[in-house]
Design a protein around this motif. Structure first.
Motif, PDB file in Angstrom:
ATOM      1  N   GLN A   1       0.883  -1.248  -0.012  1.00 32.41           N
ATOM      2  CA  GLN A   1      -0.057  -0.150   0.019  1.00 32.41           C
ATOM      3  C   GLN A   1       0.953   1.393   0.033  1.00 32.41           C
ATOM      4  OE1 GLN A   1      -1.437  -2.214   3.368  1.00 32.41           O
ATOM      5  NE2 GLN A   1      -3.550  -1.529   3.192  1.00 32.41           N
ATOM      6  N   GLY A   2       0.215   2.450   0.073  1.00 30.46           N
ATOM      7  CA  GLY A   2       1.018   3.747   0.004  1.00 30.46           C
ATOM      8  C   GLY A   2       1.447   3.895  -1.241  1.00 30.46           C
ATOM      9  N   PRO A   3       2.424   4.822  -1.321  1.00 27.82           N
ATOM     10  CA  PRO A   3       2.982   5.428  -2.640  1.00 27.82           C
ATOM     11  C   PRO A   3       4.048   4.237  -3.359  1.00 27.82           C
ATOM     12  CG  PRO A   3       4.265   6.314  -0.945  1.00 27.82           C
ATOM     13  CD  PRO A   3       2.948   5.738  -0.218  1.00 27.82           C
ATOM     14  N   VAL A   4       4.101   4.402  -4.769  1.00 32.17           N
ATOM     15  CA  VAL A   4       4.699   3.628  -5.306  1.00 32.17           C
ATOM     16  C   VAL A   4       6.362   3.626  -5.161  1.00 32.17           C
ATOM     17  CG1 VAL A   4       5.637   2.698  -7.559  1.00 32.17           C
ATOM     18  CG2 VAL A   4       3.252   2.957  -7.218  1.00 32.17           C
ATOM     19  N   PRO A   5       7.114   2.972  -4.441  1.00 29.81           N
ATOM     20  CA  PRO A   5       8.513   3.194  -4.054  1.00 29.81           C
ATOM     21  C   PRO A   5       9.461   3.556  -5.444  1.00 29.81           C
ATOM     22  CG  PRO A   5       8.281   0.766  -4.157  1.00 29.81           C
ATOM     23  CD  PRO A   5       6.701   1.532  -4.342  1.00 29.81           C
ATOM     24  N   GLN A   6      10.244   4.601  -5.164  1.00 29.29           N
ATOM     25  CA  GLN A   6      10.913   5.093  -6.291  1.00 29.29           C
ATOM     26  C   GLN A   6      12.603   4.669  -5.949  1.00 29.29           C
ATOM     27  OE1 GLN A   6       9.774   6.944  -9.113  1.00 29.29           O
ATOM     28  NE2 GLN A   6       8.238   5.466  -8.194  1.00 29.29           N
ATOM     29  N   PHE A   7      13.211   3.686  -6.561  1.00 29.43           N
ATOM     30  CA  PHE A   7      14.337   3.223  -6.569  1.00 29.43           C
ATOM     31  C   PHE A   7      15.457   3.930  -7.509  1.00 29.43           C
ATOM     32  CE2 PHE A   7      11.753  -0.571  -5.574  1.00 29.43           C
ATOM     33  CZ  PHE A   7      12.292  -0.723  -4.352  1.00 29.43           C
TER      34      PHE A   7
ATOM     35  N   LYS B   1      -1.424  -2.800  -3.920  1.00 29.05           N
ATOM     36  CA  LYS B   1      -2.681  -1.810  -3.545  1.00 29.05           C
ATOM     37  C   LYS B   1      -2.071  -0.346  -3.540  1.00 29.05           C
ATOM     38  CE  LYS B   1      -5.821  -5.065  -3.062  1.00 29.05           C
ATOM     39  NZ  LYS B   1      -7.256  -4.850  -3.784  1.00 29.05           N
ATOM     40  N   TYR B   2      -1.307   0.018  -4.287  1.00 25.28           N
ATOM     41  CA  TYR B   2      -0.583   1.235  -4.182  1.00 25.28           C
ATOM     42  C   TYR B   2      -1.625   2.278  -4.396  1.00 25.28           C
ATOM     43  CZ  TYR B   2       3.759  -1.077  -4.614  1.00 25.28           C
ATOM     44  OH  TYR B   2       4.891  -1.827  -4.432  1.00 25.28           O
ATOM     45  N   CYS B   3      -1.522   3.410  -3.556  1.00 28.14           N
ATOM     46  CA  CYS B   3      -2.900   4.368  -3.802  1.00 28.14           C
ATOM     47  C   CYS B   3      -2.429   5.540  -4.832  1.00 28.14           C
ATOM     48  CB  CYS B   3      -2.945   5.030  -2.332  1.00 28.14           C
ATOM     49  SG  CYS B   3      -1.434   5.799  -1.839  1.00 28.14           S
ATOM     50  N   ALA B   4      -1.300   5.630  -5.375  1.00 28.80           N
ATOM     51  CA  ALA B   4      -1.010   6.547  -6.340  1.00 28.80           C
ATOM     52  C   ALA B   4       0.120   5.879  -7.302  1.00 28.80           C
ATOM     53  CB  ALA B   4      -0.706   7.852  -5.818  1.00 28.80           C
ATOM     54  N   GLY B   5       0.392   6.556  -8.381  1.00 30.14           N
ATOM     55  CA  GLY B   5       1.130   6.220  -9.423  1.00 30.14           C
ATOM     56  C   GLY B   5       2.713   6.359  -8.978  1.00 30.14           C
ATOM     57  N   PRO B   6       3.592   6.107  -9.948  1.00 35.73           N
ATOM     58  CA  PRO B   6       5.039   6.563  -9.528  1.00 35.73           C
ATOM     59  C   PRO B   6       5.298   8.045  -9.323  1.00 35.73           C
ATOM     60  CG  PRO B   6       4.937   4.982 -11.243  1.00 35.73           C
ATOM     61  CD  PRO B   6       3.602   5.430 -11.105  1.00 35.73           C
ATOM     62  N   GLY B   7       5.946   8.458  -8.337  1.00 35.64           N
ATOM     63  CA  GLY B   7       6.039   9.946  -8.094  1.00 35.64           C
ATOM     64  C   GLY B   7       4.943  10.644  -7.693  1.00 35.64           C
TER      65      GLY B   7
ATOM     66  N   VAL C   1      -5.624   9.360   3.036  1.00 35.29           N
ATOM     67  CA  VAL C   1      -5.337   7.802   2.926  1.00 35.29           C
ATOM     68  C   VAL C   1      -4.193   7.387   3.613  1.00 35.29           C
ATOM     69  CG1 VAL C   1      -4.328   6.242   0.989  1.00 35.29           C
ATOM     70  CG2 VAL C   1      -6.157   7.567   0.507  1.00 35.29           C
ATOM     71  N   MET C   2      -3.212   8.362   3.858  1.00 35.72           N
ATOM     72  CA  MET C   2      -1.875   7.954   4.610  1.00 35.72           C
ATOM     73  C   MET C   2      -2.375   8.329   6.101  1.00 35.72           C
ATOM     74  SD  MET C   2       0.142   7.568   2.517  1.00 35.72           S
ATOM     75  CE  MET C   2       1.725   7.465   3.572  1.00 35.72           C
ATOM     76  N   THR C   3      -3.290   8.851   6.651  1.00 36.59           N
ATOM     77  CA  THR C   3      -3.597   8.682   7.905  1.00 36.59           C
ATOM     78  C   THR C   3      -4.313   7.440   8.270  1.00 36.59           C
ATOM     79  OG1 THR C   3      -3.977  11.026   8.049  1.00 36.59           O
ATOM     80  CG2 THR C   3      -5.340   9.421   9.755  1.00 36.59           C
ATOM     81  N   LEU C   4      -5.361   6.928   7.356  1.00 36.03           N
ATOM     82  CA  LEU C   4      -5.618   5.433   7.558  1.00 36.03           C
ATOM     83  C   LEU C   4      -4.733   4.192   7.367  1.00 36.03           C
ATOM     84  CD1 LEU C   4      -9.099   6.014   5.560  1.00 36.03           C
ATOM     85  CD2 LEU C   4      -8.482   6.037   7.909  1.00 36.03           C
TER      86      LEU C   4
ATOM     87  N   ASP D   1      -7.143  -5.988   1.531  1.00 36.91           N
ATOM     88  CA  ASP D   1      -8.023  -6.604   0.591  1.00 36.91           C
ATOM     89  C   ASP D   1      -9.171  -5.559   0.313  1.00 36.91           C
ATOM     90  OD1 ASP D   1      -6.638  -8.937   0.664  1.00 36.91           O
ATOM     91  OD2 ASP D   1      -7.566 -10.013   1.835  1.00 36.91           O
ATOM     92  N   LYS D   2      -9.492  -4.941   1.262  1.00 35.94           N
ATOM     93  CA  LYS D   2     -10.692  -4.037   1.073  1.00 35.94           C
ATOM     94  C   LYS D   2     -10.462  -2.365   0.824  1.00 35.94           C
ATOM     95  CE  LYS D   2     -13.436  -6.498   4.658  1.00 35.94           C
ATOM     96  NZ  LYS D   2     -13.813  -6.501   6.053  1.00 35.94           N
ATOM     97  N   TRP D   3      -9.225  -2.546   0.302  1.00 33.43           N
ATOM     98  CA  TRP D   3      -8.529  -1.065   0.011  1.00 33.43           C
ATOM     99  C   TRP D   3      -8.318  -0.941  -1.513  1.00 33.43           C
ATOM    100  CZ3 TRP D   3      -7.678   3.172   3.032  1.00 33.43           C
ATOM    101  CH2 TRP D   3      -7.205   4.202   2.349  1.00 33.43           C
ATOM    102  N   ASP D   4      -8.747   0.200  -1.988  1.00 28.02           N
ATOM    103  CA  ASP D   4      -8.147   0.203  -3.365  1.00 28.02           C
ATOM    104  C   ASP D   4      -8.086   1.888  -3.742  1.00 28.02           C
ATOM    105  OD1 ASP D   4      -7.462  -0.653  -6.121  1.00 28.02           O
ATOM    106  OD2 ASP D   4      -9.651  -0.792  -6.867  1.00 28.02           O
ATOM    107  N   GLY D   5      -7.165   1.962  -4.562  1.00 25.43           N
ATOM    108  CA  GLY D   5      -7.107   3.749  -4.969  1.00 25.43           C
ATOM    109  C   GLY D   5      -6.594   4.667  -3.986  1.00 25.43           C
ATOM    110  N   ASN D   6      -6.666   5.779  -4.332  1.00 25.60           N
ATOM    111  CA  ASN D   6      -6.329   6.979  -3.576  1.00 25.60           C
ATOM    112  C   ASN D   6      -7.532   7.689  -2.796  1.00 25.60           C
ATOM    113  OD1 ASN D   6      -4.468   8.466  -2.611  1.00 25.60           O
ATOM    114  ND2 ASN D   6      -4.381  10.167  -4.200  1.00 25.60           N
ATOM    115  N   ASP D   7      -8.739   6.917  -2.631  1.00 25.76           N
ATOM    116  CA  ASP D   7      -9.778   7.439  -2.029  1.00 25.76           C
ATOM    117  C   ASP D   7     -10.081   6.765  -0.609  1.00 25.76           C
ATOM    118  OD1 ASP D   7     -12.238   8.594  -1.459  1.00 25.76           O
ATOM    119  OD2 ASP D   7     -13.552   7.561  -2.972  1.00 25.76           O
ATOM    120  N   ALA D   8      -9.969   7.770   0.347  1.00 24.83           N
ATOM    121  CA  ALA D   8     -10.286   7.151   1.749  1.00 24.83           C
ATOM    122  C   ALA D   8     -11.516   6.712   1.766  1.00 24.83           C
ATOM    123  CB  ALA D   8      -9.693   8.078   2.769  1.00 24.83           C
ATOM    124  N   CYS D   9     -12.828   7.313   1.094  1.00 22.08           N
ATOM    125  CA  CYS D   9     -13.886   7.108   1.288  1.00 22.08           C
ATOM    126  C   CYS D   9     -14.430   5.895   0.662  1.00 22.08           C
ATOM    127  CB  CYS D   9     -14.895   8.247   0.885  1.00 22.08           C
ATOM    128  SG  CYS D   9     -14.489   9.915   1.791  1.00 22.08           S
TER     129      CYS D   9
END
Length: 596
Positions: free
Chosen positions: A291-297, A311-317, A324-327, A342-350
Motif C-alpha cells: 500500500q501507500g506510494p509506489v517506491p522510487q528506486f 494496492k498502491y494508492c498513487a502512481g510512480p512519483g 489515505v495516509m492517515t488511514l 483486501d478492502k482497499w483500492d485507489g487513492n480515495d479514503a472514502c
C-alpha cells in the motif's frame, strides 16, 4: 617391562592391518555396487585401491580420506559400509544416477564435505546428521526421488556447517529453530520444497549471507520481521510463499544486493530503508498487497519488478491523499492486516468500506473496525481524523483483561481500580461504587414490563376512544414513538433509563424511555447492528429484514428494518425484555417511521 614391547608392537600392527583391510574392503564393496566401473578400478582385489581414480588416502596409503566420483554417469548404490571410513573427509558423488538408500554417515567426525546432489537417492536414514561436528558443506539438492523428509533437530550438532544446500529434495514441514547452534552458517538454500510454517526466530543475529527459501509448494507463512536482524544478508529469495505483514526495517542489512519478495501476501508501505539500501541491484515486489506510494528506486538498482497485484494508492512519483495516509498509519498499528488491504483500492479514503465519509466526501466521520480480530496497538493517528463522530464501545473483559486494573510490575500482580487520580473505563472516578450488573438488568426488565403494560392499556383505550391518535415521527436524528391520550398531554410519570450509559452527560446518543415517549437514535441502531451488516441478518418477513445486535452490557437485541410500503398498516409496538431475554426494536428508515 622391556620384554612386553614386542607383544604391544605386534598388537599395533594387527590393529593397523585390520583398519587397512577394512577401508580396502569398503572400497571393493563400492566397486561392486556401481556401474560403469571407473578407470583403473577392480571388482576382485583392492590391493592398490589408494591409486584408483577418485580415491585419495592418507600418507600411510592405507586410510581413505576422499572419494571423488562426480559426473561420471554412474548408476547403482552407495554401500552402507561407507559408514566405517572413519578418516573420510570428503564424499563427492554429485551429478550421477545413483539411487537407493543413502548410507548413514553419523559420527564421522572428520567428514567435512558431502556432495550428493543431482542423483536419484530414495531415502535418508534416521540420525544422518548426528555427530557430524566437522561438517562444513552438505549439498543434497535435486534429489526428487527421495521420500519426504524433514530437516531434523540433529542439524544443531553440525556446529562447523557453513553451507547447506537442500533445494528440490522433498523436504516438508517446518524449518527447525536450531540456527543459534550454527554460528558459521553462511549459505542456506532450501528452495522448491514443501516447507511450511514460519521463519525460525533463531535466524536473528545469525551469519547467514545467502538465504533461499523460495517456491515452496504450499508456502512458508507469517512475518518476515526476522530478516531485518540478519545483518550479513546479501541475497534473499523469499518469493512464491505465503508471507504476510510489512517489510521490516532493513537499515542494518547494508549488504543486500538481491531481494526477491514477489508472489506473497505482504502488506503495508514499502519502507524507505529498502529503497535506500546502498548495494541493492535487483528487487522484486510484484503480486503482493503493498500500500501507500509506489517506491522510487535510484538508478543503481538495475532490475525492479513491481507489476502485478498491489494496492498502491498513487502512481510512480505521485503523493497519496493525506487522509489515505492517515488511514494507512492506523492500519500500521495493527501490523497492516491483509483484511484491510483486501478492502482497499485507489487513492480515495472514502472508498474503503470500513469508513464512512460526510456528504462532501471530504472527511471521515466513522471508522468501523469491530470484530476483525486485529492485534497490535491503536494508532495515535486516529487523532488526525478530526471529524470522527463514531461512538466508542469499550469491552474490558475478557478482551482487555488489564483495563480498569493497576498492574504491579514489581510483583506481577494486579489490583482492582485505577491509579490515584485515574478514572475507570466507564467514566466514573477511581474508588466510586460499581453498580452490579444484576441491578442494571433488573431496572431494564422493570421498565420494559412497564412499557409493555402501558402499551396494552393505550391500545385498549384507543379502541374505545377513536379520536385518540398515534403520531410517529423522526426528529434531530432520533426515532420517536409518541402516544397521546385526549386530555393527557405530557402528564405521564417520567421513567428515564439510559440503555447506552457509557456516554457522557448530555450526550444525545442515550436512549431515554421518558413517559410515553421512546427516543432511539438511528445512529444507535446502526452501531448495535454493525450498520445493518448482512452477517447480522437473522430473518426476513412481510414487515422487512430482522438484524441481531448487542448492547454494551451484552444484552442481545433484534432490530426489524421495516419496508416503507407496509409500515403504515402493519407497524406495531414490539419491545420485549427480561433477564436473559432479548430487546426488540422495529424501525423504518425511508418514510421516517420508527416503532420502538
Amino acid at each position: 617391562m622391556g620384554h612386553h614391547h614386542p607383544f604391544l608392537f605386534s598388537l599395533f600392527l594387527l590393529l593397523f592391518s585390520t583398519a587397512t583391510a577394512d577401508d580396502g574392503a569398503t572400497i571393493l564393496k563400492l566397486a561392486n555396487s556401481i556401474t560403469p566401473l571407473p578407470s583403473g578400478w577392480s571388482t576382485k582385489s583392492s590391493t592398490t585401491f589408494c591409486s584408483w581414480h577418485g580415491i585419495n588416502c592418507d600418507s600411510s596409503k592405507s586410510r581413505v580420506t576422499s572419494i571423488s566420483l562426480s559426473k561420471l554417469s554412474l548408476s547403482g548404490t552407495l554401500p552402507p559400509e561407507i559408514s566405517t571410513l572413519s578418516e573420510l573427509q570428503s564424499l563427492s558423488v554429485q551429478g550421477n544416477q545413483l539411487s537407493g538408500d543413502l548410507p548413514s554417515l553419523a559420527n564421522l567426525t572428520n567428514l567435512q564435505y558431502i556432495f550428493l546432489d543431482s542423483n536419484n537417492f530414495t531415502s535418508i536414514p534416521p540420525g544422518f546428521f548426528q555427530g557430524l561436528t566437522g561438517l562444513q558443506t552438505l549439498s543434497i539438492g535435486n534429489n526428487v526421488n527421495l521420500s519426504p523428509w524433514k530437516l531434523p533437530t540433529d542439524l544443531a550438532q553440525c556446529t562447523s556447517l557453513t553451507t547447506l544446500t537442500a533445494n528440490d529434495c522433498q523436504l516438508f514441514g517446518s524449518i527447525p529453530d536450531v540456527f543459534g547452534s550454527l554460528p558459521s552458517l553462511q549459505n542456506l538454500r532450501l528452495s522448491y520444497n514443501n516447507l511450511t510454517g514460519v521463519l525460525p526466530p533463531s535466524f536473528a543475529n545469525s551469519g547467514i549471507q545467502n538465504l533461499w527459501v523460495n517456491n515452496q509448494q504450499i508456502g512458508l507463512s507469517g512475518s518476515i520481521e526476522v530478516i531485518g536482524s540478519i545483518t550479513q544478508l546479501s541475497q534473499v529469495w523469499l518469493h512464491v510463499n505465503q508471507f504476510t505483514g510489512p517489510i521490516p526495517d532493513l537499515t542494518e542489512c547494508k549488504s543486500i544486493f538481491d531481494l526477491q519478495l514477489r508472489d506473497n501476501q505482504l502488506t503495508g508501505i514499502v519502507p524507505a530503508s529498502l529503497v535506500s539500501l546502498p548495494n541493492l541491484v535487483n528487487v522484486s515486489l510484484s503480486n503482493n498487497k503493498f500500500q501507500g506510494p509506489v517506491p522510487q528506486f535510484p538508478p543503481s538498482v538495475i532490475t525492479v519488478k513491481n507489476e502485478g497485484i498491489n494496492k498502491y494508492c498513487a502512481g510512480p512519483g505521485a503523493p497519496c491523499d493525506a487522509l489515505v495516509m492517515t488511514l494507512l498509519e492506523i492500519a500500521g498499528g495493527f501490523g497492516y492486516p491483509s483484511t484491510l488491504s483486501d478492502k482497499w483500492d485507489g487513492n480515495d479514503a472514502c472508498g474503503w468500506p470500513l469508513v464512512t465519509c460526510d456528504a462532501g466526501k471530504k472527511n471521515v466521520v466513522t471508522v468501523n473496525l469491530a470484530k476483525q480480530q486485529f492485534t497490535g496497538s491503536i494508532s495515535p493517528s486516529f487523532a488526525k481524523l478530526s471529524s470522527l463522530k463514531s461512538s466508542v464501545k469499550l469491552i474490558t473483559k475478557p478482551g482487555n483483561p488489564f483495563l480498569r486494573t493497576d498492574v504491579d510490575t514489581s510483583s506481577g500482580g494486579t489490583t482492582n481500580g485505577t491509579s490515584s487520580g485515574g478514572t475507570t473505563s466507564g467514566g466514573s472516578s477511581a474508588g466510586s461504587t460499581k453498580i452490579p450488573g444484576g441491578m442494571i438488568a433488573g431496572i431494564i426488565v422493570a421498565v420494559v414490563i412497564f412499557i409493555v403494560v402501558l402499551s396494552f392499556i393505550l391500545y385498549k383505550y384507543k379502541k374505545r376512544h377513536p379520536k385518540s391518535g398515534k403520531e410517529l415521527k423522526q426528529d434531530g436524528g432520533k426515532a420517536f414513538f409518541k402516544n397521546e391520550v385526549a386530555g393527557g398531554g405530557n402528564g405521564y410519570n417520567k421513567v428515564p433509563i439510559a440503555l447506552h450509559g457509557q456516554s457522557s452527560d448530555g450526550d444525545n446518543s442515550k436512549n431515554i424511555f421518558e413517559g410515553g415517549n421512546v427516543a432511539v437514535p438511528i445512529e444507535f441502531l446502526r452501531q448495535v447492528t454493525d450498520n445493518f451488516h448482512e452477517i447480522n441478518i437473522i430473518g426476513r418477513g412481510g414487515f422487512g429484514v430482522v438484524y441481531r445486535g448487542e448492547l454494551h452490557d451484552g444484552t442481545k437485541i433484534a432490530v426489524k428494518r421495516m419496508e416503507s410500503t407496509v409500515m403504515i398498516n402493519k407497524g406495531t409496538l414490539h419491545l420485549h425484555g427480561s433477564s436473559g431475554s432479548q430487546l426488540h426494536w422495529m424501525w423504518q428508515e425511508e418514510s421516517s417511521i420508527c416503532t420502538v
